[in-house]
Design an enzyme around this catalytic site. Structure first.
Site, PDB file in Angstrom:
ATOM      1  N   GLU A 104      36.566  33.078  36.068  1.00  0.00           N
ATOM      2  CA  GLU A 104      36.190  31.921  36.885  1.00  0.00           C
ATOM      3  C   GLU A 104      37.322  31.541  37.842  1.00  0.00           C
ATOM      4  O   GLU A 104      37.077  31.161  38.991  1.00  0.00           O
ATOM      5  CB  GLU A 104      35.809  30.753  35.981  1.00  0.00           C
ATOM      6  N   GLU A 124      31.006  33.915  27.560  1.00  0.00           N
ATOM      7  CA  GLU A 124      30.948  32.629  26.866  1.00  0.00           C
ATOM      8  C   GLU A 124      29.765  32.511  25.913  1.00  0.00           C
ATOM      9  O   GLU A 124      29.859  31.833  24.882  1.00  0.00           O
ATOM     10  CB  GLU A 124      30.903  31.484  27.877  1.00  0.00           C
TER      11      GLU A 124
END
Length: 682
Positions: A104, A124
């Site tokens: 990210e 995730e």
């Protein structure tokens, strides 16, 4: 600057290096350090910022240990937004793994350069959450909807070459930092400023169906798809806000707590023995059937030379064929070339009939029929044929290793290594401490397990060790429900509904009813005092000869690859109820699940109380990796803690009042409930 982040200024470029060993997780110290480094770089008036990681990792994600606490600033989304809006270009030099929050951060950069060894992904969902710092909103804008749907909901991690192909990185080079300093920046808007991808309802629906198949009952994969779909219709700011709220909601839920718990339990288990013990370079495997061949093939896969021993020439040829079949399967799956497979089989394997002239190996592993006298004969022969330094290991599932080891010259080198079938695929191995097992033997076995990329769980000696002991209790509980009113298909469906891959009777049909039958005979269940014996399974074996899939029928009729409820078996069940004078009653699925899971937990607490397992996490790892307990529930012990041990105690007390031959309260459970402790705290 902080110790976790370093800043160097040279040639009008700021180099920011994240240095938080071992894997540079984006802890609060890292986040604070990044904010400080960016502030200093802006104040210095540099023309470019290069962001990289120290060692072999870029950033391996957020610090999962922080998920159970309230979030503390600076938050990762704020850093990603700062990077994306920085007054000069920030270029990510991805030197190694860029996962989760690490990717990210890279997505927020103006460009990305990756080393060939780098791996990238947003995994995730494997921890029960969704990306929380822009991953679901920026990735679709960068690589398109279809690629984002293939990566995020599956938690898939890809290599640098694939990342370059799909446009996730701009260049691949051996020195990403040097390349990032001089990279000609593409003329394009920031990732978040790119147009939203076009909506593709067909692709979204396909992703939902795939997630439902791969991750049934799990929340995070479907939420991830929701967020990727939202990236199509929402502004970046709206999408980021929605993503963050979903992340914060999920991270405190039961599934996320369970998956984090399992993640850390696995890391602890796999870390055992890594820095201790000797490296195993050569091995003897006795028995070339399915289990022995799988163990031998797994050993060869890490470069261990293997001598596979069988009883005679015909058995040797069968063993050779079994090994060849495993190599052929690897070629078909694209895991090896035909040339490499042929070379490895020739280079790493030797086949012998009998124990004459065995090489002086580091370890010998026995994988023969579950018969005490046969196993003792094997170890007597190995003891005579091998040097006293060789570790001797039994793969027994139930038998007492201390009885197997009687008569060995040096019993300190003996232990159990209970692999699960297929041994080259299943990640679990129970490492059994026999009475005289020496510490060096134990740590060498743990080191070997780590090299094999297995999850080793230490266990003491008892019938069935950890996993098979709980499995036996679970099946006995289900058999009681059969005779009281349930049917096999209902019990199996209820347990699948709870999250198990298969119900107990489906599993028995897969493994063979004769295995459990032999174990019941060995234990003398039929005449055992103070024990509630249910004769249904024995009648099926003795009267019908139905042994499961291998005979075309067991608890179910197997026709055309499908399992169908059997009127014959259901009739035997009802007949045994009548013979026992039991008026059958209706069981709900919830009641079936409550009883079956309570039986697992009850036996788990006995195993802990007897010190067969040292930690509740060991029991959970065994049940998840060996028996299909749903990972997202954290294993039976963790699940019991989430339900509440007082509630589990209440259930077992109620069952014991109705059926004292089948149920009783373990002392450790009663004590833990009284003291308000969780299983992990014991």
């Amino acid at each position: 600057m902080s110790d976790a982040v370093h800043l160097s200024l040279a040639d009008d470029i700021a180099l920011i290096t994240i240095d938080n060993p071992p894997v540079n997780v984006a802890s609060r110290a890292v986040r604070a350090g990044l904010m400080m480094a960016l502030d200093r770089a802006e104040a210095a008036g540099v023309a470019r910022v290069v962001l990289t990681g120290a060692g072999k990792t870029f950033v391996a994600g957020a610090d999962a240990k922080e998920f159970s606490a309230p979030p503390r600033p600076p938050h990762l989304p704020d850093i990603a937004n700062r990077i994306e809006s920085f007054p000069v270009p920030v270029v990510a030099a991805i030197n190694g793994a860029a996962l989760g929050g690490g990717l990210e951060l890279a997505l927020a950069c103006a460009a990305r350069v990756a080393a060939p060894r780098a791996t990238l992904g947003l995994p995730e969902v494997t921890l029960g959450v969704v990306p929380g710092a822009g991953g679901t909103q920026r990735l679709p804008r960068l690589v398109g909807l279809e690629q984002a749907l293939s990566l995020i909901p599956e938690g898939r991690v890809i290599g640098a070459a694939e990342a370059l192909r799909i446009g996730l990185v701009d260049a691949m080079t051996d020195d990403p930092v040097a390349a990032a300093r001089i990279l000609a920046l593409p003329d394009r808007p920031a990732t978040g400023a790119r147009p939203a991808p076009a909506c593709d309802p067909v692709a979204i629906e396909a992703a939902r169906k795939q997630a439902a198949r791969r991750s049934p009952q799990q929340i995070a994969p479907q939420r991830a798809i929701d967020l990727i779909e939202a990236a199509v219709r929402l502004s970046l700011a709206e999408g980021l806000a929605l993503e963050r709220q979903n992340f914060l909601d999920l991270k405190t839920g039961d599934q996320a707590a369970a998956l984090r718990y399992v993640f850390f339990a696995e890391r602890a288990a796999m870390g055992q023995g890594k820095a201790q013990g000797a490296d195993v370079r050569s091995a003897v495997v006795v028995g070339g059937g399915t289990m022995g061949a799988g163990i031998a093939y797994a050993l060869a896969g890490i470069g261990v030379t293997v001598t596979l021993v069988e009883t005679d020439a015909a058995a040797v040829e069968r063993a050779r064929a079994n090994i060849a079949r495993l190599f052929d399967d690897a070629v078909k799956r694209g895991k090896a070339s035909a040339e490499r497979a042929a070379s490895d089989m020739e280079r790493l394997f030797t086949f012998r009939a009998g124990y004459d002239d065995l090489p002086p190996v580091d370890i010998a592993i026995e994988a023969v029929f579950e018969d005490l006298s046969i196993k003792r004969q094997v170890f007597a022969a190995l003891d005579a044929a091998l040097p006293e330094t060789a570790i001797l290991a039994t793969n027994t599932s139930y038998l007492d290793p201390d009885r197997i080891t009687e008569g060995l010259r040096n019993p300190t080198r003996f232990l159990g290594l209970h692999f699960f079938s297929p041994a080259h695929v299943m990640k679990l191995v129970e490492v059994i401490r026999a009475r005289d097992t020496g510490p060096e033997t134990l740590v060498t076995a743990l080191r070997l397990a780590a090299r094999l990329r297995k999850i080793p769980v230490l266990a003491g000696v008892c019938d069935g060790f950890i996993g098979n002991r709980i499995l036996t209790r679970y099946r006995q509980c289900c058999d009681v429900m059969l005779i009281e009113g349930a049917l096999p298909a209902q019990i199996d469906a209820a347990m699948r509904g709870f999250g198990l891959a298969m119900g107990p009777y489906e599993v028995q049909d897969l493994s063979g009813l004769d295995i459990a039958y032999a174990n019941r005979k060995r234990l003398g269940w039929k005449t055992m005092p103070g024990f509630r014996y249910i004769p249904i399974a024995d009648r099926i074996v003795e009267e019908t000869g139905r042994l499961g899939r291998k005979t075309g029928a067991g608890w179910y009729d197997h026709t055309g690859g499908k399992a169908v409820s059997s009127a014959l078996i259901d009739g035997i069940v009802v007949e045994e109820s009548a013979r026992a004078g039991i008026v059958r009653r209706r069981f709900t699925d919830a009641e079936i699940v409550a009883r079956a899971t309570a039986a697992m937990v009850e036996e788990g607490f006995r195993i802990l109380g007897e010190r067969i397992a040292e930690r509740a996490a060991d029991i959970d790892l065994v049940m998840i990796h060996g028996y299909g307990f749903p990972r997202w529930r954290g294993g039976p012990m963790h699940w019991a803690g989430r339900v509440g041990l007082s509630e589990i105690l209440r259930r077992i007390e109620g069952y014991a009042a109705e059926d004292p031959l089948s149920w009783s309260v373990p002392d450790l459970l009663a004590r833990a409930a009284a003291e308000g402790k969780t299983p992990e705290e014991l």
